[in-house]
Design a protein around this motif. Structure first.
Motif, short mmCIF file in Angstrom:
data_model
loop_
_atom_site.label_atom_id
_atom_site.label_comp_id
_atom_site.label_asym_id
_atom_site.label_seq_id
_atom_site.Cartn_x
_atom_site.Cartn_y
_atom_site.Cartn_z
N LYS A 1 31.14 41.98 38.71
CA LYS A 1 30.93 40.57 38.39
C LYS A 1 30.47 39.83 39.65
N PHE A 2 29.91 38.65 39.45
CA PHE A 2 29.48 37.83 40.58
C PHE A 2 30.62 37.65 41.58
N VAL B 1 29.15 44.11 49.65
CA VAL B 1 28.85 44.29 48.23
C VAL B 1 28.37 42.95 47.69
N THR B 2 27.18 42.93 47.15
CA THR B 2 26.61 41.72 46.60
C THR B 2 26.25 41.94 45.14
N VAL B 3 26.81 41.12 44.29
CA VAL B 3 26.53 41.20 42.86
C VAL B 3 25.67 39.99 42.51
N SER B 4 24.44 40.27 42.15
CA SER B 4 23.49 39.18 41.91
C SER B 4 22.44 39.63 40.91
N SER B 5 21.96 38.68 40.12
CA SER B 5 20.88 38.97 39.18
C SER B 5 19.54 38.58 39.79
N PRO C 1 25.01 42.19 37.85
CA PRO C 1 26.25 42.09 37.08
C PRO C 1 26.32 43.16 36.00
N GLY C 2 27.50 43.75 35.87
CA GLY C 2 27.66 44.84 34.92
C GLY C 2 27.39 46.21 35.51
#
Length: 125
Positions: A87-88, A121-125, A14-15
């Protein structure tokens, strides 16, 4: 054979930022409005952004406005989507698309005629 091929997807925190690219083969993108769409699991495909054939007009979904930038290079037959401050909820398969219509306020005036195969596209922490 008319093809659109996307690249640039991946895993990002994220970010973070990603840049998607789409190249056309077998036809000239100059005559088409181009767009990026996305589809998240369990959701309908939605238009993220479009750009006019000349590149002088762009439109963005409210959810990405101020974070994403669409661009095109007609000399290279390419379209790009720069994605910042991810963002997620941006997690999805992203598709490049070509429409014989126009890009206008609110999105493409005519549904796409050609689609790419999609890039994750995967947004992950």
């Amino acid at each position: 054979q008319l093809q659109l091929v996307e690249s640039g997807g991946g895993l990002v925190q994220p970010g973070g930022s990603l840049r998607l690219s789409c190249v056309g083969s077998g036809f000239t993108l100059n005559y088409y409005a181009m767009g990026w769409f996305r589809q998240a699991p369990g959701k309908e495909r939605e238009e993220v952004s479009c750009i006019s054939s000349s590149g002088d007009f762009t439109n963005y979904a409210d959810s990405v406005k101020g974070r994403f930038t669409i661009s095109r290079d007609n000399t290279k037959n390419t379209v790009a989507l720069q994605m910042n401050s991810l963002k997620f909820e941006d997690t999805a398969v992203y598709y490049c698309a070509a429409s014989p219509g126009r890009c206008r306020t609110g999105g493409m005036s005519t549904g796409p005629r050609n689609w790419g195969q999609g890039t994750q596209v995967t947004v992950s922490s």
